[in-house]
Design a protein around this motif. Structure first.
Motif, PDB file in Angstrom:
ATOM      1  N   ALA A 228       0.805  -1.222   0.000  1.00 35.95           N
ATOM      2  CA  ALA A 228       0.000   0.000   0.000  1.00 35.95           C
ATOM      3  C   ALA A 228       0.835   1.268   0.000  1.00 35.95           C
ATOM      4  CB  ALA A 228      -0.942  -0.002   1.213  1.00 35.95           C
ATOM      5  N   ARG A 229       2.035   1.230   0.629  1.00 35.49           N
ATOM      6  CA  ARG A 229       2.803   2.472   0.798  1.00 35.49           C
ATOM      7  C   ARG A 229       4.220   2.378   0.256  1.00 35.49           C
ATOM      8  NH1 ARG A 229       1.643   6.052   0.276  1.00 35.49           N
ATOM      9  NH2 ARG A 229       2.672   7.368   1.812  1.00 35.49           N
ATOM     10  N   GLY A 230       4.604   1.245  -0.313  1.00 35.31           N
ATOM     11  CA  GLY A 230       5.939   1.109  -0.878  1.00 35.31           C
ATOM     12  C   GLY A 230       7.053   1.054   0.151  1.00 35.31           C
ATOM     13  N   VAL A 231       6.714   0.741   1.401  1.00 37.64           N
ATOM     14  CA  VAL A 231       7.725   0.700   2.459  1.00 37.64           C
ATOM     15  C   VAL A 231       8.617  -0.519   2.264  1.00 37.64           C
ATOM     16  CG1 VAL A 231       8.074   0.473   4.958  1.00 37.64           C
ATOM     17  CG2 VAL A 231       6.244   1.920   4.078  1.00 37.64           C
TER      18      VAL A 231
ATOM     19  N   VAL B  24      15.209  10.666  10.985  1.00 37.54           N
ATOM     20  CA  VAL B  24      13.955  11.231  10.489  1.00 37.54           C
ATOM     21  C   VAL B  24      12.810  10.309  10.905  1.00 37.54           C
ATOM     22  CG1 VAL B  24      12.604  11.885   8.470  1.00 37.54           C
ATOM     23  CG2 VAL B  24      15.068  12.328   8.520  1.00 37.54           C
ATOM     24  N   ILE B  25      11.832  10.858  11.623  1.00 37.91           N
ATOM     25  CA  ILE B  25      10.627  10.092  11.959  1.00 37.91           C
ATOM     26  C   ILE B  25       9.549  10.467  10.948  1.00 37.91           C
ATOM     27  CG2 ILE B  25       8.847   9.632  13.667  1.00 37.91           C
ATOM     28  CD1 ILE B  25      10.803  10.362  15.831  1.00 37.91           C
ATOM     29  N   GLU B  26       9.135   9.494  10.156  1.00 34.54           N
ATOM     30  CA  GLU B  26       8.076   9.701   9.165  1.00 34.54           C
ATOM     31  C   GLU B  26       6.766   9.182   9.748  1.00 34.54           C
ATOM     32  OE1 GLU B  26       6.826   8.492   4.574  1.00 34.54           O
ATOM     33  OE2 GLU B  26       8.523   7.499   5.550  1.00 34.54           O
ATOM     34  N   ASP B  27       5.881  10.082  10.096  1.00 32.46           N
ATOM     35  CA  ASP B  27       4.564   9.718  10.626  1.00 32.46           C
ATOM     36  C   ASP B  27       3.584   9.690   9.458  1.00 32.46           C
ATOM     37  OD1 ASP B  27       2.205   9.366  11.973  1.00 32.46           O
ATOM     38  OD2 ASP B  27       2.604  10.871  13.511  1.00 32.46           O
ATOM     39  N   ASP B  28       3.221   8.485   9.039  1.00 26.86           N
ATOM     40  CA  ASP B  28       2.360   8.301   7.862  1.00 26.86           C
ATOM     41  C   ASP B  28       0.955   7.948   8.344  1.00 26.86           C
ATOM     42  OD1 ASP B  28       2.279   8.394   5.049  1.00 26.86           O
ATOM     43  OD2 ASP B  28       2.322   6.220   4.916  1.00 26.86           O
ATOM     44  N   TYR B  29       0.343   8.855   9.065  1.00 25.71           N
ATOM     45  CA  TYR B  29      -0.803   8.549   9.915  1.00 25.71           C
ATOM     46  C   TYR B  29      -2.087   8.175   9.192  1.00 25.71           C
ATOM     47  CZ  TYR B  29      -1.930  13.458   8.942  1.00 25.71           C
ATOM     48  OH  TYR B  29      -2.201  14.653   8.325  1.00 25.71           O
TER      49      TYR B  29
ATOM     50  N   ASP C 209       4.856   7.006  -2.853  1.00 26.19           N
ATOM     51  CA  ASP C 209       5.374   6.067  -1.868  1.00 26.19           C
ATOM     52  C   ASP C 209       5.872   6.806  -0.632  1.00 26.19           C
ATOM     53  OD1 ASP C 209       4.806   3.900  -3.426  1.00 26.19           O
ATOM     54  OD2 ASP C 209       6.832   3.702  -4.234  1.00 26.19           O
ATOM     55  N   ALA C 210       6.040   6.065   0.435  1.00 26.76           N
ATOM     56  CA  ALA C 210       6.532   6.647   1.678  1.00 26.76           C
ATOM     57  C   ALA C 210       7.939   7.180   1.505  1.00 26.76           C
ATOM     58  CB  ALA C 210       6.507   5.595   2.786  1.00 26.76           C
ATOM     59  N   LEU C 211       8.291   8.165   2.307  1.00 24.20           N
ATOM     60  CA  LEU C 211       9.658   8.704   2.323  1.00 24.20           C
ATOM     61  C   LEU C 211      10.663   7.589   2.611  1.00 24.20           C
ATOM     62  CD1 LEU C 211      11.545  11.264   2.428  1.00 24.20           C
ATOM     63  CD2 LEU C 211      11.084  11.302   4.883  1.00 24.20           C
ATOM     64  N   GLN C 212      10.285   6.641   3.455  1.00 29.38           N
ATOM     65  CA  GLN C 212      11.188   5.551   3.826  1.00 29.38           C
ATOM     66  C   GLN C 212      11.658   4.759   2.616  1.00 29.38           C
ATOM     67  OE1 GLN C 212      10.649   2.090   3.726  1.00 29.38           O
ATOM     68  NE2 GLN C 212      11.865   1.229   5.392  1.00 29.38           N
ATOM     69  N   SER C 213      10.831   4.698   1.572  1.00 30.87           N
ATOM     70  CA  SER C 213      11.202   3.931   0.385  1.00 30.87           C
ATOM     71  C   SER C 213      12.384   4.557  -0.356  1.00 30.87           C
ATOM     72  CB  SER C 213      10.005   3.815  -0.563  1.00 30.87           C
ATOM     73  OG  SER C 213       9.654   5.083  -1.103  1.00 30.87           O
ATOM     74  N   LEU C 214      12.662   5.837  -0.100  1.00 31.36           N
ATOM     75  CA  LEU C 214      13.787   6.529  -0.740  1.00 31.36           C
ATOM     76  C   LEU C 214      15.065   6.461   0.091  1.00 31.36           C
ATOM     77  CD1 LEU C 214      11.901   9.798  -1.806  1.00 31.36           C
ATOM     78  CD2 LEU C 214      12.291   7.742  -3.191  1.00 31.36           C
TER      79      LEU C 214
ATOM     80  N   TYR D 237       9.844   4.700  10.111  1.00 29.76           N
ATOM     81  CA  TYR D 237       8.488   4.840   9.585  1.00 29.76           C
ATOM     82  C   TYR D 237       7.482   4.420  10.644  1.00 29.76           C
ATOM     83  CZ  TYR D 237       4.452   4.006   6.504  1.00 29.76           C
ATOM     84  OH  TYR D 237       3.210   4.006   5.919  1.00 29.76           O
ATOM     85  N   ILE D 238       6.470   5.280  10.875  1.00 29.93           N
ATOM     86  CA  ILE D 238       5.424   5.006  11.860  1.00 29.93           C
ATOM     87  C   ILE D 238       4.075   4.980  11.161  1.00 29.93           C
ATOM     88  CG2 ILE D 238       4.177   5.934  13.847  1.00 29.93           C
ATOM     89  CD1 ILE D 238       6.764   7.049  14.875  1.00 29.93           C
ATOM     90  N   GLY D 239       3.270   3.968  11.469  1.00 29.54           N
ATOM     91  CA  GLY D 239       1.901   3.887  10.960  1.00 29.54           C
ATOM     92  C   GLY D 239       0.965   3.463  12.067  1.00 29.54           C
ATOM     93  N   THR D 240      -0.324   3.554  11.814  1.00 30.79           N
ATOM     94  CA  THR D 240      -1.310   3.229  12.838  1.00 30.79           C
ATOM     95  C   THR D 240      -2.564   2.651  12.205  1.00 30.79           C
ATOM     96  OG1 THR D 240      -2.658   4.130  14.627  1.00 30.79           O
ATOM     97  CG2 THR D 240      -2.218   5.591  12.776  1.00 30.79           C
ATOM     98  N   PHE D 241      -3.243   1.804  12.968  1.00 35.62           N
ATOM     99  CA  PHE D 241      -4.546   1.296  12.547  1.00 35.62           C
ATOM    100  C   PHE D 241      -5.684   2.109  13.166  1.00 35.62           C
ATOM    101  CE2 PHE D 241      -1.732  -2.360  12.017  1.00 35.62           C
ATOM    102  CZ  PHE D 241      -2.019  -2.710  10.715  1.00 35.62           C
TER     103      PHE D 241
END
Length: 477
Positions: A174-177, A284-289, A301-306, A314-318
């Motif tokens: 979903a996010r390319g992580v 770098v903390i990437e909050d992909d909320y 895609d997420a910054l983390q993929s670069l 990389y931080i995500g949440t349900f």
């Protein structure tokens, strides 16, 4: 003595009896020393089993509210007056620090179901109506079966393997992580992920750079751990990388859907941010909320993929995809940080509850999560289009939309001076929940406007609510 008790239906009989007896005793209607009817007699009068009566008497006796006397029966116990523990509390040597915590700003705290308006544009919230109850119930039943074996041990701090694998597969798709099972740590929401990272990365006095305006709870986490938080302004492309100060150890950012303004970080700015972090030796903390929901253009895609040097966590949440009450999120740190995070997690709360972990793992593996996201995407897209149409129509004289392509809130800046605090207060009186941008600013000049969440408000409530907002704006202008 005649005891007046009323039992309704056949559900929760013991609970009904307990609450009525407790209320009668607490209110004084049953005075100390009063003898209660024998369990057999009361059971006949109420038409319920004697065991229910006996169990309730036993519970109240255990709590010291009743007392049994052999050969005499069951009586209301004599209870000493309650001591008010607040009256004579000692002043601790650490009282200054206690007061600092007690007085933290909680303006962004969600009000709960009793505090919300009928039509509420609150951000970061979803509704129970979209939650797939039946599918989740099947997954919880599966989780119960998984936990029925001879366990009795603590689980792994990083989370159970099936859920970590499910998360890795989901966010890779979903996010390319860039991650696998061993890269994932399950957390109690994104808040705990932030706290763990700050604990292992920062010492008092260390510098953290974060967007201004930005996510206030993250700022509070860093500050309460003794860090110096540097406010970095944002523009149309995201965080202004050239203003990140020297000496920064950590950079917090929301590149896919800047919080609260909503614009995505440009490709050039992402590359500059990664280069600056590498130069500083900063994490770098990437909050992909809430970026699972995207409405325009090619998915970014997420910054983390670069990240090619291991500088992005990389931080995500349900909470935004499913329900905030689940308190399940995840962290994908650079591999070099994982051992330290496991130790920090183990000494803080050891691990997240395994029952919802097993349930969510099943929910993902059965395809329910993607199905739910697709269904919600259509609902949110319709709500978003309705709000945009109004912002570009009859609300345009007062409000200007900030371009946004993801998430489930929009931000609208004021075109003319309006007292936002008064607007939100008046809106609340007509059952409309509005939220201003001021609480998200720290040092940057406040850009007055409204954060309009569309996750919790029903589609049919949007136009009537915005009609009221338009009328209020006309009055205030």
């Amino acid at each position: 003595m005649e005891l007046h008790l009323i039992i309704h239906g056949q559900k929760d009989l013991a609970g009904q009896l307990y609450r009525q007896l407790r209320e009668a005793i607490d209110s004084g209607r049953l005075a100390a020393g009063t003898r209660l009817p024998p369990s057999r007699l009361l059971a006949e009068q109420l038409g319920i089993s004697r065991k229910t009566i006996s169990d309730t008497y036993a519970q109240l006796t255990y709590e010291g509210i009743l007392v049994g006397k052999i050969g005499s029966g069951t009586f209301v116990n004599t209870r000493l007056p309650r001591h008010d523990r607040r009256q004579d509390g000692v002043r601790f040597a650490s009282q200054d620090n206690i007061d600092r915590w007690a007085n933290l700003d909680t303006r962004l705290r969600h009000p709960g179901t009793t505090g919300t308006a009928k039509a509420d544009f609150i951000g970061g919230a979803t509704t129970q109506l979209q939650f797939p109850q039946e599918e989740w119930r099947r997954c919880v039943n599966h989780a119960m079966r998984q936990m029925a074996g001879p366990r009795g041990h603590y689980s792994a701090p990083e989370g159970i393997a099936p859920l970590r694998d499910g998360i890795a597969r989901h966010i890779s798709y979903a996010r390319g992580v860039n991650c696998q099972l061993d890269d994932v740590m399950v957390c109690n929401g994104a808040q705990q992920a932030l706290d763990l990272l700050a604990r292992i990365m920062l010492r008092p006095g260390d510098k953290v750079a974060m967007e201004d305006p930005g996510y206030t709870p993250a700022r509070l986490i860093f500050q309460t751990l003794g860090a110096e938080v540097a406010s970095v302004p944002v523009d149309a492309e995201g965080i202004c990388v050239d203003l990140i100060p020297d000496g920064t150890r950590m950079i917090y950012t929301t590149p896919s859907h800047q919080f609260p303004l909503g614009m995505p970080m440009s490709s050039a700015r992402r590359a500059a941010l990664l280069a600056r972090a590498l130069e500083l030796g900063a994490l770098v903390i990437e909050d992909d909320y809430d970026s699972e929901f995207r409405y325009e253009g090619r998915p970014t895609d997420a910054l983390q993929s670069l990240d090619r040097h291991g500088v992005v966590a990389y931080i995500g949440t349900f909470s935004k995809v499913l329900l905030p009450e689940l308190r399940l999120g995840y962290l994908i740190p650079p591999p070099s940080l994982f051992p330290a995070l496991v130790r920090a997690r183990q000494i803080s709360d050891w691990h997240s509850s395994t029952l919802p972990q097993w349930a969510l793992a099943k929910f993902i593996s059965e395809g329910y999560l993607l199905k739910h996201i697709r269904r919600c995407h259509g609902i949110y897209a319709g709500r978003r289009e309705r709000i945009l149409a109004r912002l570009q129509g009859d609300l345009a004289p007062w409000l200007e939309t900030v371009p946004s392509v993801a998430g489930f809130h929009l931000t609208a800046l004021l075109r003319q001076p309006i007292n936002v605090a008064l607007l939100t207060e008046l809106a609340r009186k007509v059952e409309v929940g509005l939220y201003g941008l001021a609480p998200f600013h720290h040092q940057a000049p406040v850009r007055e406007g409204l954060l309009l969440g569309f996750g919790a408000i029903d589609t049919l409530d949007i136009d009537p609510a915005l009609d009221k907002v338009r009328d209020l704006l006309q009055q205030l202008a």
